[in-house]
Design an enzyme around this catalytic site. Structure first.
Site, PDB file in Angstrom:
ATOM      1  N   GLU A  66     -98.233-103.249  15.057  1.00  0.00           N
ATOM      2  CA  GLU A  66     -98.566-104.649  14.783  1.00  0.00           C
ATOM      3  C   GLU A  66     -98.648-105.498  16.056  1.00  0.00           C
ATOM      4  O   GLU A  66     -99.360-106.506  16.073  1.00  0.00           O
ATOM      5  CB  GLU A  66     -97.555-105.245  13.793  1.00  0.00           C
ATOM      6  CG  GLU A  66     -97.720-104.619  12.414  1.00  0.00           C
ATOM      7  CD  GLU A  66     -96.597-104.921  11.444  1.00  0.00           C
ATOM      8  OE1 GLU A  66     -96.833-104.855  10.222  1.00  0.00           O
ATOM      9  OE2 GLU A  66     -95.450-105.201  11.881  1.00  0.00           O
ATOM     10  N   ASP A  83    -102.004-101.361   1.680  1.00  0.00           N
ATOM     11  CA  ASP A  83    -101.820-100.532   0.471  1.00  0.00           C
ATOM     12  C   ASP A  83    -101.651-101.465  -0.721  1.00  0.00           C
ATOM     13  O   ASP A  83    -101.576-102.685  -0.548  1.00  0.00           O
ATOM     14  CB  ASP A  83    -100.579 -99.642   0.619  1.00  0.00           C
ATOM     15  CG  ASP A  83     -99.327-100.466   0.855  1.00  0.00           C
ATOM     16  OD1 ASP A  83     -98.965-100.685   2.024  1.00  0.00           O
ATOM     17  OD2 ASP A  83     -98.727-100.949  -0.125  1.00  0.00           O
TER      18      ASP A  83
HETATM   19  N1  SAH Z   1     -94.306 -96.039   8.688  1.00  0.00           N
HETATM   20  C1  SAH Z   1     -92.999 -96.513   8.876  1.00  0.00           C
HETATM   21  C2  SAH Z   1     -92.408 -97.184   7.664  1.00  0.00           C
HETATM   22  C3  SAH Z   1     -93.204 -98.369   7.227  1.00  0.00           C
HETATM   23  S1  SAH Z   1     -92.334 -99.428   6.150  1.00  0.00           S
HETATM   24  C4  SAH Z   1     -92.157 -95.341   9.356  1.00  0.00           C
HETATM   25  O1  SAH Z   1     -92.309 -94.249   8.849  1.00  0.00           O
HETATM   26  O2  SAH Z   1     -91.364 -95.558  10.237  1.00  0.00           O
HETATM   27  C5  SAH Z   1     -93.615-100.560   5.726  1.00  0.00           C
HETATM   28  C6  SAH Z   1     -93.901-101.697   6.697  1.00  0.00           C
HETATM   29  O3  SAH Z   1     -95.127-102.301   6.335  1.00  0.00           O
HETATM   30  C7  SAH Z   1     -92.898-102.828   6.648  1.00  0.00           C
HETATM   31  O4  SAH Z   1     -92.777-103.417   7.921  1.00  0.00           O
HETATM   32  C8  SAH Z   1     -93.452-103.805   5.601  1.00  0.00           C
HETATM   33  O5  SAH Z   1     -93.339-105.150   6.016  1.00  0.00           O
HETATM   34  C9  SAH Z   1     -94.933-103.450   5.475  1.00  0.00           C
HETATM   35  N2  SAH Z   1     -95.395-103.000   4.142  1.00  0.00           N
HETATM   36  C10 SAH Z   1     -96.655-102.544   3.916  1.00  0.00           C
HETATM   37  N3  SAH Z   1     -96.809-102.155   2.630  1.00  0.00           N
HETATM   38  C11 SAH Z   1     -95.626-102.367   2.003  1.00  0.00           C
HETATM   39  C12 SAH Z   1     -95.155-102.124   0.673  1.00  0.00           C
HETATM   40  N4  SAH Z   1     -95.926-101.579  -0.238  1.00  0.00           N
HETATM   41  N5  SAH Z   1     -93.870-102.459   0.387  1.00  0.00           N
HETATM   42  C13 SAH Z   1     -93.075-103.004   1.329  1.00  0.00           C
HETATM   43  N6  SAH Z   1     -93.454-103.227   2.602  1.00  0.00           N
HETATM   44  C14 SAH Z   1     -94.720-102.920   2.971  1.00  0.00           C
END
Ligand code: SAH
Length: 233
Positions: free
Chosen positions: A12, A196
């Site tokens: 980001e 998503d």
């Molecule tokens: N890919 C990361 C985990 C991502 S968590 C890893 O494996 O380390 C998801 C991140 O994207 C968070 O910062 C949240 O703010 C945002 N986000 C996107 N889609 C989301 C969803 N469906 N529910 C909650 N947060 C979401």
């Protein structure tokens, strides 16, 4: 005016750092902060790490330690509102913590005594985002963002959050940043691009679209900083 520009994950903030003329990296409280200049404006950029606690810590640090007087957040989110597709932008009008629950004591979801269910984002920055959207010819939804320490990939949880908070999108940092900025009286703006739909496919879609959606959000946010730079605040 020194502006904080914040994300939660490296994806980001990387597109933002690329746009800075130069920056200096400082370590503080187990995180890295990038102090630089963008079009003559002093900025401090940081990604907090995921979730409400880390994002509250970073927002507080940006304001109290680095002296930022405005905070802009850029990142990705899961869509709740059906009008939102992957890559679309949403600006938070107000934010709530969907996993805050002391309802057993008769309080609404998202509420604790001396707090409030929603925190409103700065109206001037929302107005500015409308101008930028118009200039760029892109559509930006204004709506409610729900935040919690859970990645939502489940129709039932999504329905609950939609019905309880009238939320349009869901993520894991916005409302905690909002609480900090509101308490410290710093105007803030939360922008997200959809990665998503918080459904069964969310994990898969997130992985595929996190980078492209993060960039869409970052590019839009920096157009807002262009405007702020022009205002000589
Ligand atoms: N890919 C990361 C985990 C991502 S968590 C890893 O494996 O380390 C998801 C991140 O994207 C968070 O910062 C949240 O703010 C945002 N986000 C996107 N889609 C989301 C969803 N469906 N529910 C909650 N947060 C979401």
């Amino acid at each position: 005016m020194k502006i904080a520009i914040m994300g939660a994950m490296p994806e980001e903030v990387e597109p933002i750092l690329k746009k800075l003329d130069s920056y200096k990296t400082t370590e503080f409280a187990k995180n890295r902060y990038y102090e630089g200049k963008y079009k003559g404006v002093d900025v401090v950029v940081a990604y907090s790490k995921i979730g409400k606690v880390f994002s509250a810590l970073t927002a507080t640090t940006l304001i109290e330690h680095f002296g930022c007087e405005m905070l802009l957040f850029s990142g990705v989110a899961g869509a709740i509102n059906e009008k939102l597709s992957i890559g679309d932008l949403i600006v938070a009008t107000k934010l709530s913590q969907h996993d805050l629950d002391i309802t057993i004591f008769g309080h609404p979801y998202g509420f604790v005594p001396e707090g409030s269910v929603y925190v409103e984002a700065d109206k001037n920055l929302i107005e500015l985002s409308k101008k930028v959207a118009k200039d760029l010819g892109v559509e930006v939804l204004e709506g409610i963002i729900a935040t919690g320490d859970q990645f939502i990939a489940d129709e039932e949880k999504k329905e609950f959050i939609k019905n309880t908070f009238k939320a349009d999108a869901i993520e894991m940092e916005g409302a905690s940043v909002a609480v900090v900025c509101d308490a410290l009286k710093v105007p803030f703006f939360i922008l997200r691009s959809i990665s998503d739909a918080a459904d069964m496919d969310a994990g898969f879609n997130f992985e595929e679209f996190v980078e492209s959606s993060a960039k869409i959000s970052a590019d839009f946010l920096m157009k807002m900083v262009d405007e702020l730079a022009g205002k000589n605040l």
